[in-house]
Design an enzyme around this catalytic site. Structure first.
Site, PDB file in Angstrom:
ATOM      1  N   ARG A  44      -7.661  -3.443  -8.255  1.00  0.00           N
ATOM      2  CA  ARG A  44      -8.038  -2.050  -8.565  1.00  0.00           C
ATOM      3  C   ARG A  44      -6.768  -1.287  -8.945  1.00  0.00           C
ATOM      4  O   ARG A  44      -6.484  -1.122 -10.121  1.00  0.00           O
ATOM      5  CB  ARG A  44      -8.770  -1.410  -7.379  1.00  0.00           C
ATOM      6  CG  ARG A  44      -9.522  -0.137  -7.734  1.00  0.00           C
ATOM      7  CD  ARG A  44      -8.649   1.074  -7.928  1.00  0.00           C
ATOM      8  NE  ARG A  44      -8.024   1.537  -6.694  1.00  0.00           N
ATOM      9  CZ  ARG A  44      -7.141   2.525  -6.636  1.00  0.00           C
ATOM     10  NH1 ARG A  44      -6.767   3.153  -7.756  1.00  0.00           N
ATOM     11  NH2 ARG A  44      -6.594   2.886  -5.498  1.00  0.00           N
ATOM     12  N   GLU A  45      -5.988  -0.885  -7.957  1.00  0.00           N
ATOM     13  CA  GLU A  45      -4.717  -0.208  -8.284  1.00  0.00           C
ATOM     14  C   GLU A  45      -3.891  -1.098  -9.207  1.00  0.00           C
ATOM     15  O   GLU A  45      -3.297  -0.629 -10.180  1.00  0.00           O
ATOM     16  CB  GLU A  45      -3.930   0.085  -6.995  1.00  0.00           C
ATOM     17  CG  GLU A  45      -2.555   0.702  -7.215  1.00  0.00           C
ATOM     18  CD  GLU A  45      -2.588   2.179  -7.580  1.00  0.00           C
ATOM     19  OE1 GLU A  45      -3.286   2.947  -6.904  1.00  0.00           O
ATOM     20  OE2 GLU A  45      -1.887   2.546  -8.557  1.00  0.00           O
ATOM     21  N   ARG A 164     -15.626   4.772   2.726  1.00  0.00           N
ATOM     22  CA  ARG A 164     -14.371   5.455   3.011  1.00  0.00           C
ATOM     23  C   ARG A 164     -14.261   6.666   2.103  1.00  0.00           C
ATOM     24  O   ARG A 164     -14.588   6.598   0.933  1.00  0.00           O
ATOM     25  CB  ARG A 164     -13.184   4.534   2.730  1.00  0.00           C
ATOM     26  CG  ARG A 164     -11.859   5.225   3.014  1.00  0.00           C
ATOM     27  CD  ARG A 164     -10.785   4.923   1.985  1.00  0.00           C
ATOM     28  NE  ARG A 164     -11.068   5.465   0.655  1.00  0.00           N
ATOM     29  CZ  ARG A 164     -10.247   5.344  -0.378  1.00  0.00           C
ATOM     30  NH1 ARG A 164      -9.129   4.689  -0.249  1.00  0.00           N
ATOM     31  NH2 ARG A 164     -10.555   5.859  -1.564  1.00  0.00           N
ATOM     32  N   HIS A 225      -2.703   5.060   1.473  1.00  0.00           N
ATOM     33  CA  HIS A 225      -2.408   4.504   0.148  1.00  0.00           C
ATOM     34  C   HIS A 225      -1.119   5.162  -0.321  1.00  0.00           C
ATOM     35  O   HIS A 225      -1.058   6.380  -0.467  1.00  0.00           O
ATOM     36  CB  HIS A 225      -3.592   4.863  -0.763  1.00  0.00           C
ATOM     37  CG  HIS A 225      -3.441   4.427  -2.177  1.00  0.00           C
ATOM     38  ND1 HIS A 225      -3.961   3.239  -2.642  1.00  0.00           N
ATOM     39  CD2 HIS A 225      -2.853   5.022  -3.245  1.00  0.00           C
ATOM     40  CE1 HIS A 225      -3.696   3.126  -3.941  1.00  0.00           C
ATOM     41  NE2 HIS A 225      -3.025   4.188  -4.330  1.00  0.00           N
ATOM     42  N   HIS A 227       2.222   5.361  -2.898  1.00  0.00           N
ATOM     43  CA  HIS A 227       2.949   4.988  -4.116  1.00  0.00           C
ATOM     44  C   HIS A 227       4.445   4.931  -3.818  1.00  0.00           C
ATOM     45  O   HIS A 227       4.938   5.522  -2.866  1.00  0.00           O
ATOM     46  CB  HIS A 227       2.604   5.958  -5.250  1.00  0.00           C
ATOM     47  CG  HIS A 227       1.311   5.547  -5.906  1.00  0.00           C
ATOM     48  ND1 HIS A 227       1.277   4.816  -7.060  1.00  0.00           N
ATOM     49  CD2 HIS A 227       0.028   5.704  -5.510  1.00  0.00           C
ATOM     50  CE1 HIS A 227       0.009   4.559  -7.372  1.00  0.00           C
ATOM     51  NE2 HIS A 227      -0.775   5.088  -6.442  1.00  0.00           N
ATOM     52  N   HIS A 322      29.484 -15.068   7.105  1.00  0.00           N
ATOM     53  CA  HIS A 322      28.027 -15.151   7.263  1.00  0.00           C
ATOM     54  C   HIS A 322      27.600 -16.611   7.375  1.00  0.00           C
ATOM     55  O   HIS A 322      26.798 -16.982   8.236  1.00  0.00           O
ATOM     56  CB  HIS A 322      27.323 -14.511   6.061  1.00  0.00           C
ATOM     57  CG  HIS A 322      27.369 -13.018   6.081  1.00  0.00           C
ATOM     58  ND1 HIS A 322      26.232 -12.247   6.047  1.00  0.00           N
ATOM     59  CD2 HIS A 322      28.411 -12.154   6.132  1.00  0.00           C
ATOM     60  CE1 HIS A 322      26.576 -10.962   6.086  1.00  0.00           C
ATOM     61  NE2 HIS A 322      27.899 -10.887   6.127  1.00  0.00           N
TER      62      HIS A 322
HETATM   63  C1  HCA Z   1      -5.171   7.112  -8.679  1.00  0.00           C
HETATM   64  C2  HCA Z   1      -6.017   7.173  -7.437  1.00  0.00           C
HETATM   65  C3  HCA Z   1      -5.399   6.579  -6.230  1.00  0.00           C
HETATM   66  C4  HCA Z   1      -6.474   6.583  -5.183  1.00  0.00           C
HETATM   67  C5  HCA Z   1      -6.048   6.208  -3.818  1.00  0.00           C
HETATM   68  C6  HCA Z   1      -7.153   6.092  -2.825  1.00  0.00           C
HETATM   69  C7  HCA Z   1      -4.176   7.416  -5.769  1.00  0.00           C
HETATM   70  O1  HCA Z   1      -5.119   6.053  -9.292  1.00  0.00           O
HETATM   71  O2  HCA Z   1      -4.609   8.104  -9.057  1.00  0.00           O
HETATM   72  O3  HCA Z   1      -8.303   5.978  -3.169  1.00  0.00           O
HETATM   73  O4  HCA Z   1      -6.831   6.086  -1.634  1.00  0.00           O
HETATM   74  O5  HCA Z   1      -3.072   6.931  -5.795  1.00  0.00           O
HETATM   75  O6  HCA Z   1      -4.410   8.569  -5.413  1.00  0.00           O
HETATM   76  O7  HCA Z   1      -4.933   5.272  -6.483  1.00  0.00           O
HETATM   77 CU    CU Z   2      -2.882   4.882  -6.303  1.00  0.00          CU
END
Ligand code: HCA
Ligand code: CU
Length: 388
Positions: A44-45, A164, A225, A227, A322
């Site tokens: 997905r991501e 969720r 989640h 980044h 080391h």
């Molecule tokens: C995006 C959405 C998401 C969703 C994360 C989630 C994000 O692609 O912009 O559903 O928890 O990073 O917010 O991936």
């Molecule tokens: Cu995301």
């Protein structure tokens, strides 16, 4: 050894100690955080990664490899994205994998209606709550967001599926709005609420604070989640667990929008140091490298040199000091045992930084016999040659 284990600095007395890492306590504190579950989002991501264009066969191979590795959930692209996405979602649901299959949808009834027909075990619903998204993306206010959340969640629950609810860009959303939204969806019975650091802006302390606050507001599970725009995605995941999160989103090699999210391998590295017994039992760690190679090949990238565990030099030791200590006891300079992941260590010996212990080991590996004095002479030769 007395170790203080929680953020308030309260001492919990004499805990058993993890011998590989004596500063990492084991016991109830760790067993709480090691109950974490992985929502694996490579399909997905990861499909939002610049180089990802998965065909059905590739998606199926990745889904099976993730399942073999032992992830708890596999999250798939919304079936509302395209006709092929819908078919692929159905095909993966039919594989009969051990992992639960989720799909990820916008908080709209149209997406939910399509998704519940695919055979998935659950739906991850998301809507933007930051002022940026409210203004420049969907344009809806909190009242509208709350109303649609209730409608979509009740619909999914009526179909008997797991649900969720997550807010996009949570860290730039109004805290009061956010908590009241989560309180509402918790009351109507979501399985999890999710927090998303969509732009990768959050620091570990901010993650800890938000999850901790949310933990006091909802009774359901908490997913996160994260980044990696500022390189905090793995640390942030760990902080979220410390604060009471239960589910972590990952992708293989961290692939996703921009430079991606918490990587599965990175999370494993972090968690094995926290609780080796649990992690080695639950996950098929020896399959990590093959899984990463599969995904790297599919999206045509190389595994980064500094990748945790599988980067080409993750277990290479170079400086003489080391090398000597590593040869005596690997734990001196290794917090992770490469053998747990089916990897091997390498002691570098052909450089100006080498020492005679490394050379001696190499001599032994080659089945040669040399006295220590001879090894020392060879070592000086190697250093002299390396200098030119
Ligand atoms: C995006 C959405 C998401 C969703 C994360 C989630 C994000 O692609 O912009 O559903 O928890 O990073 O917010 O991936
Ligand atoms: Cu995301």
């Amino acid at each position: 050894m007395t170790i203080s284990t929680d953020s308030k600095g309260a001492e919990r007395g004499h805990l058993p100690v993890n011998t590989r890492n004596p500063y990492q306590p084991v016991g109830d504190y760790i067993s709480n955080i090691s109950r974490f579950k992985i929502i694996e989002s490579t399909l997905r991501e990861g499909e939002q990664f610049a180089n990802a264009f998965f065909d059905t066969e590739t998606k199926i191979r990745i889904a099976k490899a993730l399942d073999d590795f032992g992830v708890d959930y596999i999250e798939l692209t919304s079936p509302a994205a395209s006709e092929q996405s819908r078919k692929d979602c159905e095909a993966i649901c039919k594989l009969g994998l051990k992992a639960k299959i989720l799909t990820h949808i916008r908080c709209i009834m149209e997406d939910a209606r399509i998704a519940v027909e695919t055979g998935v075990d659950g739906l991850d619903v998301v809507i933007g709550t930051s002022h940026f998204l409210r203004e420049f993306s969907h344009g809806k206010d909190m009242e509208y967001i709350t109303k649609s959340a209730i409608e979509v969640i009740n619909f999914i629950k009526s179909k008997g599926l797991e649900v969720r609810f997550s807010s996009e860009d949570s860290f730039r959303s109004d805290l009061v709005d956010l908590l009241s939204l989560y309180r509402t969806v918790d009351k109507i019975g979501v399985n999890r609420v999710g927090i998303a650091d969509t732009v990768g802006c959050a620091s570990p302390r901010q993650v800890y604070d938000l999850v901790r606050t949310l933990r006091g507001v909802v009774s359901c599970d908490i997913e996160i989640h994260l980044h990696d725009d500022t390189g905090c995605a793995i640390a942030n995941a760990y902080c979220a667990l410390e604060a009471g999160a239960t589910h972590i989103d990952t992708s293989v090699l961290g692939i996703g929008e921009r430079n991606g999210i918490t990587s599965l391998g990175g999370l494993m590295a972090r968690m094995i140091v926290a609780d080796r017994e649990h992690v080695t039992k639950k996950y098929n760690l020896h399959k990590l490298k093959d899984l990463e190679d599969l995904v790297a090949g599919a999206v045509q990238v190389n595994t980064p040199f500094n990748n945790p565990i599988t980067g080409f030099c993750a277990f290479t030791h170079k400086a003489g000091i080391h090398a000597k200590a590593i040869l005596n006891n690997p734990s001196t300079y290794e917090i992770i045992d490469p053998a747990d992941f089916g990897m091997t260590r390498y002691v570098h010996f052909a450089s100006r930084l080498t020492g005679w212990n490394a050379v001696k080991t190499r001599v032994g590996q080659l089945g040669l016999f040399m006295t220590d004095d001879q090894v020392k002479i060879v070592t000086q030769k190697i250093k002299a040659l390396a200098d030119v």
